[in-house]
Design a protein around this motif. Sequence first.
Motif, PDB file in Angstrom:
ATOM      1  N   MET A 202      41.085 -24.691 -16.526  1.00 50.66           N
ATOM      2  CA  MET A 202      40.557 -25.460 -15.397  1.00 50.66           C
ATOM      3  C   MET A 202      40.242 -24.493 -14.266  1.00 50.66           C
ATOM      4  O   MET A 202      41.093 -23.693 -13.866  1.00 50.66           O
ATOM      5  N   GLY A 203      39.012 -24.564 -13.760  1.00 51.15           N
ATOM      6  CA  GLY A 203      38.640 -23.684 -12.654  1.00 51.15           C
ATOM      7  C   GLY A 203      38.827 -22.228 -13.024  1.00 51.15           C
ATOM      8  O   GLY A 203      38.345 -21.752 -14.050  1.00 51.15           O
ATOM      9  N   GLN A 204      39.557 -21.509 -12.178  1.00 54.21           N
ATOM     10  CA  GLN A 204      39.800 -20.080 -12.385  1.00 54.21           C
ATOM     11  C   GLN A 204      41.119 -19.800 -13.115  1.00 54.21           C
ATOM     12  O   GLN A 204      41.650 -18.692 -13.060  1.00 54.21           O
ATOM     13  N   SER A 205      41.645 -20.809 -13.811  1.00 53.37           N
ATOM     14  CA  SER A 205      42.973 -20.670 -14.420  1.00 53.37           C
ATOM     15  C   SER A 205      43.006 -19.691 -15.581  1.00 53.37           C
ATOM     16  O   SER A 205      44.061 -19.147 -15.912  1.00 53.37           O
ATOM     17  N   GLY A 206      41.864 -19.463 -16.242  1.00 48.28           N
ATOM     18  CA  GLY A 206      41.872 -18.760 -17.511  1.00 48.28           C
ATOM     19  C   GLY A 206      42.437 -19.674 -18.590  1.00 48.28           C
ATOM     20  O   GLY A 206      42.761 -20.840 -18.338  1.00 48.28           O
ATOM     21  N   VAL A 207      42.560 -19.158 -19.816  1.00 46.37           N
ATOM     22  CA  VAL A 207      43.130 -19.954 -20.900  1.00 46.37           C
ATOM     23  C   VAL A 207      44.605 -20.199 -20.601  1.00 46.37           C
ATOM     24  O   VAL A 207      45.362 -19.255 -20.341  1.00 46.37           O
ATOM     25  N   LEU A 208      45.011 -21.463 -20.642  1.00 45.09           N
ATOM     26  CA  LEU A 208      46.373 -21.831 -20.253  1.00 45.09           C
ATOM     27  C   LEU A 208      47.345 -21.707 -21.427  1.00 45.09           C
ATOM     28  O   LEU A 208      47.057 -22.162 -22.534  1.00 45.09           O
ATOM     29  N   SER A 209      48.490 -21.096 -21.156  1.00 41.07           N
ATOM     30  CA  SER A 209      49.568 -21.049 -22.151  1.00 41.07           C
ATOM     31  C   SER A 209      50.409 -22.311 -22.014  1.00 41.07           C
ATOM     32  O   SER A 209      50.270 -23.086 -21.073  1.00 41.07           O
ATOM     33  N   SER A 210      51.328 -22.517 -22.961  1.00 37.42           N
ATOM     34  CA  SER A 210      52.109 -23.761 -23.005  1.00 37.42           C
ATOM     35  C   SER A 210      52.917 -23.998 -21.736  1.00 37.42           C
ATOM     36  O   SER A 210      53.152 -25.132 -21.344  1.00 37.42           O
ATOM     37  N   GLY A 211      53.344 -22.945 -21.076  1.00 40.36           N
ATOM     38  CA  GLY A 211      54.120 -23.119 -19.860  1.00 40.36           C
ATOM     39  C   GLY A 211      53.279 -23.305 -18.614  1.00 40.36           C
ATOM     40  O   GLY A 211      53.813 -23.491 -17.519  1.00 40.36           O
ATOM     41  N   GLU A 212      51.955 -23.267 -18.781  1.00 41.66           N
ATOM     42  CA  GLU A 212      51.056 -23.313 -17.628  1.00 41.66           C
ATOM     43  C   GLU A 212      50.138 -24.535 -17.616  1.00 41.66           C
ATOM     44  O   GLU A 212      49.210 -24.599 -16.818  1.00 41.66           O
ATOM     45  N   TYR A 213      50.401 -25.484 -18.500  1.00 38.18           N
ATOM     46  CA  TYR A 213      49.549 -26.670 -18.517  1.00 38.18           C
ATOM     47  C   TYR A 213      49.587 -27.369 -17.156  1.00 38.18           C
ATOM     48  O   TYR A 213      50.601 -27.364 -16.452  1.00 38.18           O
ATOM     49  N   ILE A 214      48.467 -27.979 -16.803  1.00 36.98           N
ATOM     50  CA  ILE A 214      48.350 -28.715 -15.542  1.00 36.98           C
ATOM     51  C   ILE A 214      48.427 -30.206 -15.847  1.00 36.98           C
ATOM     52  O   ILE A 214      47.620 -30.723 -16.618  1.00 36.98           O
ATOM     53  N   THR A 215      49.387 -30.884 -15.248  1.00 43.23           N
ATOM     54  CA  THR A 215      49.534 -32.329 -15.443  1.00 43.23           C
ATOM     55  C   THR A 215      49.054 -33.062 -14.202  1.00 43.23           C
ATOM     56  O   THR A 215      49.533 -32.806 -13.092  1.00 43.23           O
ATOM     57  N   LEU A 216      48.091 -33.962 -14.397  1.00 43.78           N
ATOM     58  CA  LEU A 216      47.537 -34.761 -13.317  1.00 43.78           C
ATOM     59  C   LEU A 216      47.926 -36.218 -13.536  1.00 43.78           C
ATOM     60  O   LEU A 216      47.617 -36.797 -14.586  1.00 43.78           O
ATOM     61  N   HIS A 217      48.604 -36.780 -12.565  1.00 40.57           N
ATOM     62  CA  HIS A 217      48.958 -38.198 -12.620  1.00 40.57           C
ATOM     63  C   HIS A 217      47.905 -38.969 -11.831  1.00 40.57           C
ATOM     64  O   HIS A 217      47.651 -38.664 -10.660  1.00 40.57           O
ATOM     65  N   VAL A 218      47.305 -39.950 -12.476  1.00 39.04           N
ATOM     66  CA  VAL A 218      46.137 -40.632 -11.908  1.00 39.04           C
ATOM     67  C   VAL A 218      46.433 -42.111 -11.698  1.00 39.04           C
ATOM     68  O   VAL A 218      46.966 -42.791 -12.589  1.00 39.04           O
ATOM     69  N   LYS A 219      46.071 -42.591 -10.513  1.00 36.65           N
ATOM     70  CA  LYS A 219      46.210 -44.011 -10.195  1.00 36.65           C
ATOM     71  C   LYS A 219      45.018 -44.453  -9.371  1.00 36.65           C
ATOM     72  O   LYS A 219      44.589 -43.754  -8.460  1.00 36.65           O
ATOM     73  N   ASN A 220      44.465 -45.610  -9.724  1.00 34.31           N
ATOM     74  CA  ASN A 220      43.297 -46.154  -9.018  1.00 34.31           C
ATOM     75  C   ASN A 220      42.157 -45.137  -8.914  1.00 34.31           C
ATOM     76  O   ASN A 220      41.480 -45.025  -7.891  1.00 34.31           O
ATOM     77  N   GLY A 229      52.605 -24.971 -13.375  1.00 33.33           N
ATOM     78  CA  GLY A 229      52.953 -23.654 -12.852  1.00 33.33           C
ATOM     79  C   GLY A 229      51.937 -23.117 -11.873  1.00 33.33           C
ATOM     80  O   GLY A 229      51.446 -23.837 -11.000  1.00 33.33           O
ATOM     81  N   ARG A 230      51.564 -21.840 -12.052  1.00 39.86           N
ATOM     82  CA  ARG A 230      50.678 -21.170 -11.098  1.00 39.86           C
ATOM     83  C   ARG A 230      49.302 -21.832 -11.026  1.00 39.86           C
ATOM     84  O   ARG A 230      48.711 -21.938  -9.952  1.00 39.86           O
ATOM     85  N   ALA A 231      48.778 -22.290 -12.171  1.00 39.40           N
ATOM     86  CA  ALA A 231      47.458 -22.923 -12.170  1.00 39.40           C
ATOM     87  C   ALA A 231      47.495 -24.232 -11.393  1.00 39.40           C
ATOM     88  O   ALA A 231      46.552 -24.564 -10.663  1.00 39.40           O
ATOM     89  N   ALA A 232      48.583 -24.978 -11.542  1.00 37.93           N
ATOM     90  CA  ALA A 232      48.729 -26.221 -10.782  1.00 37.93           C
ATOM     91  C   ALA A 232      48.830 -25.927  -9.293  1.00 37.93           C
ATOM     92  O   ALA A 232      48.255 -26.646  -8.466  1.00 37.93           O
ATOM     93  N   ALA A 233      49.554 -24.869  -8.942  1.00 39.56           N
ATOM     94  CA  ALA A 233      49.671 -24.483  -7.529  1.00 39.56           C
ATOM     95  C   ALA A 233      48.314 -24.089  -6.962  1.00 39.56           C
ATOM     96  O   ALA A 233      47.979 -24.432  -5.819  1.00 39.56           O
ATOM     97  N   TRP A 234      47.524 -23.365  -7.766  1.00 35.31           N
ATOM     98  CA  TRP A 234      46.164 -22.997  -7.341  1.00 35.31           C
ATOM     99  C   TRP A 234      45.328 -24.244  -7.094  1.00 35.31           C
ATOM    100  O   TRP A 234      44.641 -24.352  -6.074  1.00 35.31           O
TER     101      TRP A 234
END
Length: 321
Positions: A202-220, A229-234
Amino acid sequence: MNDRIRKAAEIAVKQCMNLKESETFLVVTDNLEFEIANAIFDVARQIAKESFLLMIKPRQIDGEEPPEQVAQFMKTVDVIIAPTFKSLSHTEARRTASAQGARIATMPGILMETFVRAMIADYHRIASLSERVAEALSGAKIARVKTAKGTDIVMSLEGRRGIADTGLFHQPGAFGNLPAGEGYIAPVEGTAEGTIVVDGSMGQSGVLSSGEYITLHVKNGMVEKIEGGRAAAWLMSILAEQPPEAKNIAELGIGTNYAARLCGSILEDEKVLGTAHIAIGDNASMGGNVHVPIHLDGIILSPTIWLDGKTIMRDGKLLID
């Protein structure tokens, strides 16, 4: 210029854009993408009535407008290819030039390895599959995407039109990415509900490893919480500088390019056959109503996708006829 670079440039200019001797051609680029831009320009200048190459400063974010002088010039030519570090796809400059009839292909953040791999493909084959995916999306009211990694999200597509990113930009106003290869749609704003686990890139994350997945919780239809991890912080730092609408669920896309490979560059990653992507931010370029200066695709590997309850992809295998 080596043979593969030359071949990729020729496919882009001749097969994808169908550039004619009577037409004017423009490359918009920056210093980070100049080698690819120059290869394209070298092919185009031998065909077009007039060819131009304009260099701009690299933009800071995807969707940031080019200089006004460049935007004005874009409205005056027949064909445009834009290999730039950040995407010009979701800009008013691009949309206005398209409305004026220019055929446009953007190449945001393209890597040389992507150029010589995913561009050297049969775009008639890619176009056929992309059109079938777009047709399926157009005919659906509800989409659901689920993966073993935790993605499970539902969204309304009712009244929205699927778009085929075919790579064949032969009609006035035609627009898409190069390399191409996806069918995509803007879900109805406010309808997406569930969880997205971005396990590709996602974006500038590069290929994500298992510990770096980005979880997005979506409502409405909006991202309510981000974990990882770092990619989510970015991602959180980027969104903190944007208006609230930047958290809009903007796009559901399905990759159709058999030559593309997951490499950490979104331009290629979102085209990989067997993947899906869900974007946040701007969707005005694809029939939606959200206008923000950002559009970020999250790549989801091996998804299962249902349209109105019918399985069109199972664990990354497309089941569309």
